[in-house]
Every structure is written in C-alpha cells, then in structure tokens.
Design an enzyme around this catalytic site. Structure first.
Site, PDB file in Angstrom:
ATOM      1  N   HIS A 238       0.827  -1.213   0.000  1.00  0.00           N
ATOM      2  CA  HIS A 238       0.000   0.000   0.000  1.00  0.00           C
ATOM      3  C   HIS A 238       0.861   1.263   0.000  1.00  0.00           C
ATOM      4  CE1 HIS A 238       0.328   0.834   4.401  1.00  0.00           C
ATOM      5  NE2 HIS A 238       0.331  -0.486   4.527  1.00  0.00           N
TER       6      HIS A 238
ATOM      7  N   ASP B 115       3.167  -6.759   3.538  1.00  0.00           N
ATOM      8  CA  ASP B 115       2.632  -5.766   4.481  1.00  0.00           C
ATOM      9  C   ASP B 115       2.496  -6.349   5.880  1.00  0.00           C
ATOM     10  OD1 ASP B 115       1.646  -3.413   5.463  1.00  0.00           O
ATOM     11  OD2 ASP B 115      -0.405  -3.738   4.749  1.00  0.00           O
TER      12      ASP B 115
ATOM     13  N   ASP C 248       6.393   1.118   6.543  1.00  0.00           N
ATOM     14  CA  ASP C 248       5.051   0.538   6.349  1.00  0.00           C
ATOM     15  C   ASP C 248       4.283   1.477   5.425  1.00  0.00           C
ATOM     16  OD1 ASP C 248       2.552  -0.561   6.508  1.00  0.00           O
ATOM     17  OD2 ASP C 248       2.252  -0.157   8.631  1.00  0.00           O
TER      18      ASP C 248
ATOM     19  N   GLU D 101      -5.002   2.110   2.834  1.00  0.00           N
ATOM     20  CA  GLU D 101      -5.054   0.821   3.547  1.00  0.00           C
ATOM     21  C   GLU D 101      -5.221   1.087   5.035  1.00  0.00           C
ATOM     22  OE1 GLU D 101      -3.519  -2.658   5.790  1.00  0.00           O
ATOM     23  OE2 GLU D 101      -2.788  -0.609   5.816  1.00  0.00           O
ATOM     24  N   GLU D 102      -4.528   2.111   5.503  1.00  0.00           N
ATOM     25  CA  GLU D 102      -4.529   2.417   6.941  1.00  0.00           C
ATOM     26  C   GLU D 102      -5.885   2.933   7.430  1.00  0.00           C
ATOM     27  OE1 GLU D 102      -2.149   1.447   8.651  1.00  0.00           O
ATOM     28  OE2 GLU D 102      -0.240   1.634   7.596  1.00  0.00           O
TER      29      GLU D 102
ATOM     30  N   HIS E  48       3.995   2.161  12.847  1.00  0.00           N
ATOM     31  CA  HIS E  48       3.010   3.048  13.488  1.00  0.00           C
ATOM     32  C   HIS E  48       3.590   3.709  14.736  1.00  0.00           C
ATOM     33  CE1 HIS E  48      -0.755   1.102  11.434  1.00  0.00           C
ATOM     34  NE2 HIS E  48       0.318   1.084  10.661  1.00  0.00           N
TER      35      HIS E  48
ATOM     36  N   ASP F  85      -0.133   4.441   1.028  1.00  0.00           N
ATOM     37  CA  ASP F  85      -0.336   5.427   2.092  1.00  0.00           C
ATOM     38  C   ASP F  85       0.432   5.030   3.351  1.00  0.00           C
ATOM     39  OD1 ASP F  85      -2.169   3.200   2.374  1.00  0.00           O
ATOM     40  OD2 ASP F  85      -3.152   4.328   3.975  1.00  0.00           O
TER      41      ASP F  85
HETATM   42 ZN   LIG Z   1       0.874  -1.568   6.276  1.00  0.00          ZN
END
Ligand SMILES: [Zn+2]
Length: 382
Positions: A87, A174, A117, A150-151, A355, A89
């Site tokens: 992904h 991912d 990520d 995706e997030e 994150h 984003d």
């Molecule tokens: Zn991810």
C-alpha cells in the site's frame, strides 16, 4: 513449477540486487508525504519507475482516492500472472520525515513514523523488477497492485476493480518483523455502532423525568464481553460519545466497538451476546437502542498443505531463510484479495515498530525482502 535456478540456489541472483539503488528508492519514497487519501505524488513517482521497466500503469479511481495497477509481461510462455501488492499510504504523522542510515538500519529520528510501512515493500518490488528488466531474467507475468488508504480500513483494496486482474495468486508485503514470516490466517473484523436514546431533563429541577443514556451506556459497557474472548477472538469498545452539559440528564450516547475472530461461528455468538445484553439493559433503563453492524472484512486461512504456500516456503528455504507460518489478529489487503478468490499470502518484509516514531528497517531485511520477491517472480509458473 520451480526452475533450475532454484535448485542451483539464488546466490547469483542476490548479487544482482543493487543495494544502493534499493536504499535510494526507499528513501525517495519516504521523503514523499503520502498520508491516506493523498497518495498522488508517491504514485506518480512509482508509475514513472514502473513505466521505465516495461510496465503498463493505470490509476484506478474510486472517488476518495485511487489504486495503482500495473502489468508487466514476463516474456515466458503461457505463464499465469502473479500479483505483487503493497500500500502507498502511510499512517500519520509523516510531514517532514527525517531519518538516519547508520549502515545497518534506516530509522526515523524525528517525531514522525518512518513510512517503511509500506514503502519499504514498494521499494523491494521496484528493485526486484528493475533487476529482472536490467538482467533480462525470465520472470512470470506480473500484476502490481499498490493500494491507497489501507490504513483507513483497507479502502483501496475494498474498491479495487478486480475485473482488471487475472492473477489467482498474490504476494502481499505488508507484515512487520524480520523477513521469514508468512501470514496464513487473519480474522474477520466486524464493527458496530450503538445509539442509545434516553430522555433529556433538567438535572437540578426534574431529574426524575429524565432517562440517562450515559448511565445506561455505562451498564452496557460494564457487562458486554470485552478484550480477549478466546485464542482467536477479541472484542473492544473503542469510542464513546455523549452528553451535552452537567445540568442535563443526557439523552444520547453513541458507542463504537468491534469484534474479531478467526472462527465465524464464535464471531456471531459474541456479537449476539453483546447486542442481546445491550438491548436488555436499554429496555430495563427505559432507553431505546439502535445498532448498526458493518462487516469490515472476512477472515482467511491458507491450509498448511496448500501448494502455493509450499512453493513460497521453498523460496524462503532456498534463500537460507526459515519460513515461519503466522496467524495474525489484524487485517490487511490480503483479507480482501482472498475473499475475491485470489490466494494471497502476506509476508513480513522487515519493517519494525511500525506506526510509531521508533519505526525502522534493517538494511539486511530490506535486501532479503527484495530477494524473496525476485526469487518468487523467477520461480513462479502456473
Ligand atoms: Zn501496512
């Protein structure tokens, strides 16, 4: 299925990977700010790289954002395509990312995430295809799907135009942690919103005439199943909102929660327990309740004897990496692909502490993840 390249080992192939170019692609990508729904600039960069490698690139718009879909003909005869996916984003904060590279890892050094990520995955895929292109290696036909948002709940994958894809198998990059784990199962995820409606009244003059939605909600929250329910099932209430002033008996409360499970039956049972409990308590309080449920995504489980899983495990083994099969409590685009009949395995590609402001990736894992992609597209024949 697996060519002689594999029997001879991938040592030569590994030496084709241009580590500096891979690092540069990754850092180019993380320097481009691309929070969810704002992936355009990153996508333009990716598209121009892919076009120079013989890929047809298409931006599939879905209103809120778009997915990048690319095709590359591998030049081998009658091979079915393999889908490679990540992904575009990143979770915020990302504005003004700064990072260090000490020769063994690339780390975030500010208050932002690093964006490994999932940009490390995109860089690994671009480098693998660059090597195939440059060295004219025979590889399978490739379909690339880079999703957006995706997030924010797998928005890109949920809006993906599957009619543009022929792949029956996908490699999704991912998952966090050092290279070697393969996610073979993820839960279903259902969310719900409960609106509890009581009756407003002046809290000082006539509280008897009111029905407190907050007291009703408190009892519901205290009594419904919560946290870890069993090994493969969890429940959580994540948001409560309600009330207007201290002198008003509160009329409305909204509760937002979720249930996840690898077991469809348990998922339904837990939901039923939560909703039955809530309805019973609301009626005891003289409040009304309205419940809306949303199926965010469905679970998947790839069997241990699955031929695609075996193939991928062999790719790891032939590159000296022991494949570890993992079950996760989180969802990814792989859930959506699997529910659309594309067998999707999500592998860890090396990103760590995602994150968070401590996010990093070891350079060794960055290379290894790229090597796995490269070895897979060389060996995949269906
Ligand atoms: Zn991810």
């Amino acid at each position: 299925m697996i060519k002689s390249l594999m029997e001879n080992g991938f040592a030569d192939i590994a030496s084709y990977i241009d580590k500096e170019r891979l690092i540069n692609t990754f850092t180019d990508l993380i320097k481009i700010n691309s929070p969810s729904f704002n992936e355009r600039e990153a996508a333009e960069y990716i598209a121009s790289r892919l076009r120079s490698l013989g890929c047809d690139v298409f931006f599939q718009d879905y209103g809120e954002s778009f997915n990048l879909i690319a095709h590359r003909n591998g030049g081998t005869e009658s091979a079915a395509p393999l889908m490679l996916s990540a992904h575009m984003d990143t979770i915020e904060p990302t504005q003004g990312i700064s990072f260090s590279n000490d020769g063994s890892a690339i780390k975030s050094i500010g208050n932002t995430v690093l964006g490994a990520d999932d940009k490390s995955a995109i860089a690994q895929i671009i480098e693998a295809i660059t090597v195939a292109h440059e060295k004219k290696l025979p590889v399978c036909d490739i379909e690339i799907v880079f999703t957006s948002a995706e997030e924010k709940g797998l928005c890109g994958a949920k809006n993906l135009d599957f009619s543009r894809l022929k792949s029956k198998h996908a490699l999704v990059l991912d998952s966090g942690g050092s290279v070697g784990s393969i996610v073979v199962g993820a839960p279903s995820h259902h969310t719900y919103e409960m609106l509890i409606t009581g009756k407003a009244a002046h809290a000082g003059i006539e509280p008897e005439r009111g029905v407190s939605a907050i007291r009703c909600a408190a009892k519901i929250i205290a009594e419904v199943p919560d946290g870890r329910i069993d090994e493969v099932t969890t429940a959580n209430i994540g948001i409560i909102k309600g009330g207007t002033a201290t002198n008003v008996v509160p009329k409305e409360v909204v509760i937002n929660g979720e249930v996840r499970s690898h077991n469809a039956e348990t998922l339904e049972q837990v939901k039923k327990r939560i909703f039955d409990t809530a309805k019973k308590i609301a009626s005891e309080h003289g409040a009304s309740i309205d419940i809306n449920v949303k199926e965010e995504y469905n679970s998947f489980r790839i069997r241990e004897d699955d031929s695609y899983l075996k193939f991928l495990s062999e790719i790891f083994a032939s590159n000296g990496i022991e494949a570890k099969l993992a079950i996760t409590g989180g969802g990814s685009d792989a859930n959506i692909f699997n529910s659309h009949g594309i067998k999707a395995l999500n592998i860890s590609n090396g990103m760590q502490k995602v994150h968070s402001a401590e996010e990093f990736i070891l350079l060794d894992d960055l290379y290894k993840g790229c090597l796995i992609v490269l070895a897979t597209i060389i060996s995949f024949q269906r």
